[in-house]
Design an enzyme around this catalytic site. Structure first.
Site, PDB file in Angstrom:
ATOM      1  N   ASP A 109       2.292  26.645   7.561  1.00  0.00           N
ATOM      2  CA  ASP A 109       0.872  26.454   7.841  1.00  0.00           C
ATOM      3  C   ASP A 109       0.649  26.813   9.297  1.00  0.00           C
ATOM      4  O   ASP A 109       1.100  26.104  10.191  1.00  0.00           O
ATOM      5  CB  ASP A 109       0.483  24.989   7.574  1.00  0.00           C
ATOM      6  CG  ASP A 109      -0.878  24.622   8.151  1.00  0.00           C
ATOM      7  OD1 ASP A 109      -1.715  25.523   8.305  1.00  0.00           O
ATOM      8  OD2 ASP A 109      -1.096  23.429   8.440  1.00  0.00           O
TER       9      ASP A 109
ATOM     10  N   GLU B 218      -5.331  26.709   6.706  1.00  0.00           N
ATOM     11  CA  GLU B 218      -4.931  25.308   6.835  1.00  0.00           C
ATOM     12  C   GLU B 218      -5.897  24.386   6.110  1.00  0.00           C
ATOM     13  O   GLU B 218      -5.492  23.497   5.344  1.00  0.00           O
ATOM     14  CB  GLU B 218      -4.851  24.921   8.314  1.00  0.00           C
ATOM     15  CG  GLU B 218      -4.439  23.472   8.523  1.00  0.00           C
ATOM     16  CD  GLU B 218      -4.236  23.140   9.992  1.00  0.00           C
ATOM     17  OE1 GLU B 218      -3.487  22.200  10.270  1.00  0.00           O
ATOM     18  OE2 GLU B 218      -4.832  23.824  10.861  1.00  0.00           O
ATOM     19  N   GLU B 219      -7.189  24.587   6.347  1.00  0.00           N
ATOM     20  CA  GLU B 219      -8.186  23.701   5.744  1.00  0.00           C
ATOM     21  C   GLU B 219      -8.169  23.796   4.223  1.00  0.00           C
ATOM     22  O   GLU B 219      -8.284  22.783   3.518  1.00  0.00           O
ATOM     23  CB  GLU B 219      -9.573  24.039   6.283  1.00  0.00           C
ATOM     24  CG  GLU B 219      -9.792  23.674   7.742  1.00  0.00           C
ATOM     25  CD  GLU B 219      -9.335  24.741   8.732  1.00  0.00           C
ATOM     26  OE1 GLU B 219      -9.466  24.539   9.945  1.00  0.00           O
ATOM     27  OE2 GLU B 219      -8.841  25.786   8.272  1.00  0.00           O
TER      28      GLU B 219
END
Length: 536
Positions: free
Chosen positions: A330, A348-349
């Site tokens: 990530d 990432e989100e």
């Protein structure tokens, strides 16, 4: 995935290494996403994945005697023939042992959580508010306004919740709204109300330099996320943030509920779907969050490293989260989770909302230092999706059937390393910046113990080749749908292998490129510069 495979070349590297394949894949899913066809280069994925046992074997929980490995469950050995076994909280007899200090999460159930308005202990008041809301849910009379009022009364402040209200009142069908407001919300209330019993102690904070881990059950994670749903964690939001939390994320969901771009609605759909799934059936696995700092003595002399380049598989055929049995990277914000609870919607989100147990890391992890990374192990995936950024859409349920290790954790290993975003090329190709990125990547790829069980492949991006080679770990470069990156880089990789390049040579290429005045790309520079000309 059904598709037509068209071999383009089969080669063997001069060092007698793995067979190298280059394929174009045409399939219906590619056309649906506008990709056209997919490209695969390098040794077959299965060859790299099967280098190590799946899942890797680790020391049993009962045998771990390290103070920085903290268990919120009683240690046990997972038995795949007894999958219904539920991990038990660390403290017996429903006993909550509180710690109210700067080294632990300040829990809403603590008797030390006192209202500044009237000096009363907050937990009995919160329990009464949640119990009243649960009663309305069970009687099928709860409304979104009831939910909003409950949250605001629990935290003694007003919030904008336009996004949450819009999703439940206007986007959900009558059936979906009724199911959420009655069944799911009642379950979330129960999880929050029982956080003291389920967790039995506050989770430790994983602060800068702490080099420790926390292991918990998926039920405990669900209880903590239920508290975040109701925005219950004190001193973490807005103007009430205590100094001790100034380098931590806000784990409460209040910012996600605020009005914002449409992708916030889609992220919220994923998280509410998680609560719906665990209402149907609570998972009984285990997850671990581990903070790791690369020690100074582990830093290599990059310019003298004689390690050869690692095997590398490049593919446009899969998203990184779809490649199993690997350490997935990530490329994170230094504040774990990035903008997952605000307007962010990048790699990432997205990963955090389709695997919401990862959101617990926002609760416990301080900002990353220059030589640190965070491992998220065993977090389950619950949602499918399509699109990216402002095209991101929740796309329904996802069944995560990965195998479990001997701790009962799903074979899902994610490492968060904060790669710096450079707006200007001149800053990126600066050796100080490159050294920082090499250290950060090596921290994430470093195989603790250096045993074959630890060296399972890494799924990541191109600039990490030097660090992966130094860590002696195969590399999988997944660039979903972006054929150009693979087509431009693979000739460079093939050239380097043919030149028998080592890590030191990659470092010297970067050093000479940074210190030169070439206007060409780094790829072109490498292709016209023989390894033998780099010097020592």
């Amino acid at each position: 995935m059904a598709g037509r495979l068209t071999p383009r070349s089969v080669e063997e590297h001069s060092d007698g290494g793995m067979t190298d394949e280059s394929l174009d894949i045409y399939d219906d899913d590619s056309k649906k996403h506008g990709i056209g066809h997919r490209t695969i280069k390098g040794p077959p994925l299965e060859v790299l994945v099967n280098i190590c046992p799946q899942p890797p074997y680790i020391k049993d929980m009962q045998d771990v005697r390290i103070n920085n490995c903290i268990f919120m469950i009683r240690p046990f050995k997972y038995n795949p023939t007894n999958r219904s076994r539920e991990p038990a909280p660390i403290n017996d007899n429903n006993r909550y042992v509180d710690t109210w200090d700067e080294h632990h999460v300040r829990m809403p159930c603590s008797l030390s959580y006192i209202s500044k308005r009237n000096g009363q202990i907050r937990w009995p008041i919160i329990c009464n508010l949640l119990s009243n809301l649960k009663r309305k849910c069970d009687n099928h009379t709860a409304t979104v306004e009831d939910l909003k009022r409950t949250i605001e009364n629990c935290v003694e402040r007003h919030y904008n919740m336009d996004c949450l209200e819009h999703l439940i009142n206007e986007i959900y069908s009558n059936e979906q709204r009724s199911h959420f407001m009655s069944n799911v919300l009642s379950s979330v209330c129960t999880l929050a109300l029982n956080v003291d019993i389920l967790c039995s102690q506050p989770p430790p904070l994983l602060c800068i330099g702490s080099n420790r881990s926390v292991t918990m059950s998926q039920r405990q994670a669900a209880s903590l996320l239920a508290c975040a749903f109701f925005c219950l964690f004190p001193y973490r939001t807005g103007l009430k943030v205590k100094k001790e939390y100034e380098n931590f994320q806000n784990p409460n969901f209040n910012t996600l509920y605020q009005r914002g771009p449409l992708e916030k609605i889609e992220k919220l759909k994923c998280i509410l779907h998680y609560f719906e799934r665990i209402t149907r059936q609570m998972p009984n696995g285990v997850i671990t969050f581990r903070r790791y700092a690369l020690p100074d003595q582990a830093l290599p002399k990059w310019g003298k490293s004689t390690k050869g380049l690692t095997a590398m598989h490049l593919t446009t055929a899969r998203k990184i989260e779809d490649i199993e049995c690997v350490l997935q990277v990530d490329f994170a914000n230094k504040y774990i989770g990035g903008g997952v609870l605000t307007s962010g919607c990048a790699q990432e989100e997205i990963r955090f909302v389709i695997c919401p147990e990862m959101l617990v890391s926002l609760l416990v992890c301080e900002v990353l230092a220059h030589n640190e990374c965070i491992y998220l192990i065993g977090c389950e995936r619950y949602s499918s999706y399509r699109g990216y950024a402002n095209t991101f859409k929740y796309a329904g349920d996802y069944i995560d059937d990965k195998a479990k290790d001997n701790w009962g954790r799903k074979w899902s290993h994610l490492v968060a390393i904060d790669a710096t975003y450079y707006r200007e090329r001149t800053i990126q190709y600066n050796m100080k910046s490159i050294k920082r990125e090499l250290i950060k990547a090596l921290a994430g790829f470093h195989a603790h113990g250096r045993t074959p069980n630890d060296a399972f492949p890494i799924a990541t991006v191109i600039i990490q080749l030097a660090a992966a080679s130094e860590a002696v770990r195969p590399l999988i470069y997944a660039t979903y749908g972006d054929k150009n990156l693979i087509e431009s880089f693979y000739p460079v990789y093939d050239y380097l292998i043919g030149q028998r390049a080592q890590v030191q040579h990659l470092y010297r290429y970067l050093d000479q490129y940074c210190n030169g005045r070439s206007r060409s790309s780094i790829f072109d520079f490498i292709l016209r510069t023989p390894v033998s000309s780099l010097g020592s």
